[in-house]
Design a protein around this motif. Structure first.
Motif, PDB file in Angstrom:
ATOM      1  N   ARG A  55      43.097  31.750  49.893  1.00 30.15           N
ATOM      2  CA  ARG A  55      42.278  32.927  49.614  1.00 30.15           C
ATOM      3  C   ARG A  55      40.802  32.572  49.439  1.00 30.15           C
ATOM      4  O   ARG A  55      39.937  33.425  49.548  1.00 30.15           O
ATOM      5  CB  ARG A  55      42.792  33.662  48.384  1.00 30.15           C
ATOM      6  N   VAL A  56      40.498  31.317  49.199  1.00 27.72           N
ATOM      7  CA  VAL A  56      39.110  30.899  49.052  1.00 27.72           C
ATOM      8  C   VAL A  56      38.382  30.988  50.394  1.00 27.72           C
ATOM      9  O   VAL A  56      37.219  31.338  50.458  1.00 27.72           O
ATOM     10  CB  VAL A  56      39.024  29.461  48.489  1.00 27.72           C
ATOM     11  N   VAL A  57      39.047  30.697  51.475  1.00 35.62           N
ATOM     12  CA  VAL A  57      38.381  30.645  52.782  1.00 35.62           C
ATOM     13  C   VAL A  57      38.793  31.760  53.734  1.00 35.62           C
ATOM     14  O   VAL A  57      38.208  31.914  54.798  1.00 35.62           O
ATOM     15  CB  VAL A  57      38.618  29.281  53.471  1.00 35.62           C
ATOM     16  N   TYR A  58      39.802  32.560  53.383  1.00 33.55           N
ATOM     17  CA  TYR A  58      40.245  33.623  54.273  1.00 33.55           C
ATOM     18  C   TYR A  58      40.787  34.791  53.468  1.00 33.55           C
ATOM     19  O   TYR A  58      41.546  34.596  52.524  1.00 33.55           O
ATOM     20  CB  TYR A  58      41.350  33.109  55.210  1.00 33.55           C
ATOM     21  N   GLN A  59      40.390  35.993  53.842  1.00 35.85           N
ATOM     22  CA  GLN A  59      40.942  37.198  53.233  1.00 35.85           C
ATOM     23  C   GLN A  59      41.443  38.104  54.352  1.00 35.85           C
ATOM     24  O   GLN A  59      40.823  38.188  55.407  1.00 35.85           O
ATOM     25  CB  GLN A  59      39.891  37.971  52.429  1.00 35.85           C
ATOM     26  N   SER A  60      42.533  38.780  54.089  1.00 34.86           N
ATOM     27  CA  SER A  60      43.035  39.769  55.033  1.00 34.86           C
ATOM     28  C   SER A  60      42.102  40.969  55.038  1.00 34.86           C
ATOM     29  O   SER A  60      41.332  41.167  54.096  1.00 34.86           O
ATOM     30  CB  SER A  60      44.442  40.216  54.620  1.00 34.86           C
ATOM     31  N   PRO A  61      42.173  41.796  56.082  1.00 30.38           N
ATOM     32  CA  PRO A  61      41.351  43.016  56.083  1.00 30.38           C
ATOM     33  C   PRO A  61      41.602  43.834  54.813  1.00 30.38           C
ATOM     34  O   PRO A  61      42.720  43.904  54.328  1.00 30.38           O
ATOM     35  CB  PRO A  61      41.834  43.763  57.326  1.00 30.38           C
ATOM     36  N   GLN A  62      40.570  44.414  54.270  1.00 33.14           N
ATOM     37  CA  GLN A  62      40.580  45.243  53.059  1.00 33.14           C
ATOM     38  C   GLN A  62      40.797  44.433  51.781  1.00 33.14           C
ATOM     39  O   GLN A  62      41.022  44.991  50.727  1.00 33.14           O
ATOM     40  CB  GLN A  62      41.628  46.352  53.151  1.00 33.14           C
ATOM     41  N   GLU A  63      40.755  43.117  51.856  1.00 35.73           N
ATOM     42  CA  GLU A  63      40.852  42.288  50.665  1.00 35.73           C
ATOM     43  C   GLU A  63      39.503  41.640  50.396  1.00 35.73           C
ATOM     44  O   GLU A  63      38.634  41.630  51.257  1.00 35.73           O
ATOM     45  CB  GLU A  63      41.934  41.216  50.832  1.00 35.73           C
ATOM     46  N   ARG A  64      39.339  41.137  49.185  1.00 33.00           N
ATOM     47  CA  ARG A  64      38.096  40.467  48.807  1.00 33.00           C
ATOM     48  C   ARG A  64      38.409  39.084  48.268  1.00 33.00           C
ATOM     49  O   ARG A  64      39.529  38.789  47.884  1.00 33.00           O
ATOM     50  CB  ARG A  64      37.371  41.255  47.714  1.00 33.00           C
ATOM     51  N   ASN A  65      37.365  38.270  48.210  1.00 29.34           N
ATOM     52  CA  ASN A  65      37.480  36.929  47.666  1.00 29.34           C
ATOM     53  C   ASN A  65      37.521  37.022  46.141  1.00 29.34           C
ATOM     54  O   ASN A  65      37.584  38.105  45.573  1.00 29.34           O
ATOM     55  CB  ASN A  65      36.278  36.108  48.144  1.00 29.34           C
ATOM     56  N   PHE A  66      37.423  35.900  45.467  1.00 31.73           N
ATOM     57  CA  PHE A  66      37.451  35.868  44.012  1.00 31.73           C
ATOM     58  C   PHE A  66      36.274  36.647  43.424  1.00 31.73           C
ATOM     59  O   PHE A  66      35.162  36.585  43.927  1.00 31.73           O
ATOM     60  CB  PHE A  66      37.431  34.424  43.511  1.00 31.73           C
ATOM     61  N   HIS A  67      36.508  37.358  42.350  1.00 33.68           N
ATOM     62  CA  HIS A  67      35.515  38.234  41.733  1.00 33.68           C
ATOM     63  C   HIS A  67      34.211  37.514  41.380  1.00 33.68           C
ATOM     64  O   HIS A  67      33.136  38.093  41.476  1.00 33.68           O
ATOM     65  CB  HIS A  67      36.073  38.880  40.463  1.00 33.68           C
TER      66      HIS A  67
END
Length: 99
Positions: A55-67
């Motif tokens: 999740r640090v280097v890739y997010q699915s569509p409509q998702e965000r990285n760490f707050h």
């Protein structure tokens, strides 16, 4: 003081997902140390384990990285002090659907 640090720590490990706006991507191990003679709190330590490194280097569509990344980019003082641009300037923060 250990529990007061929890919201800050969560910003480093929580991210927005399709199903949850504040999904935890890490685990915490909290150790509390007591003085055996006085039965007083002597200190503590929080160890964080990252559960989803992807999740640090890739997010699915409509998702965000760490707050925490968004908080740093949105803070004017941080932008000026560390020469950070706005989020939309970084490809890193844009999901694949936005590229």
């Amino acid at each position: 003081k250990l529990l007061a640090a929890k919201p800050l720590l969560e910003a480093f490990g929580n991210a927005k997902t399709i199903r949850n706006n504040n999904s935890s991507r890490f685990g915490n191990w909290m150790q509390v140390f007591f003085d055996k003679k006085k039965s007083n709190l002597h200190g503590g330590r929080i160890t964080t384990y990252l559960l989803e490194r992807t999740r640090v280097v890739y997010q699915s569509p409509q998702e965000r990285n760490f707050h925490i990344f968004y908080a740093l980019c949105e803070d004017i003082e941080c932008q000026e002090r560390y020469e950070i641009g706005s989020i939309d300037q970084y490809r890193y923060f844009n999901s694949p659907s936005e590229e």
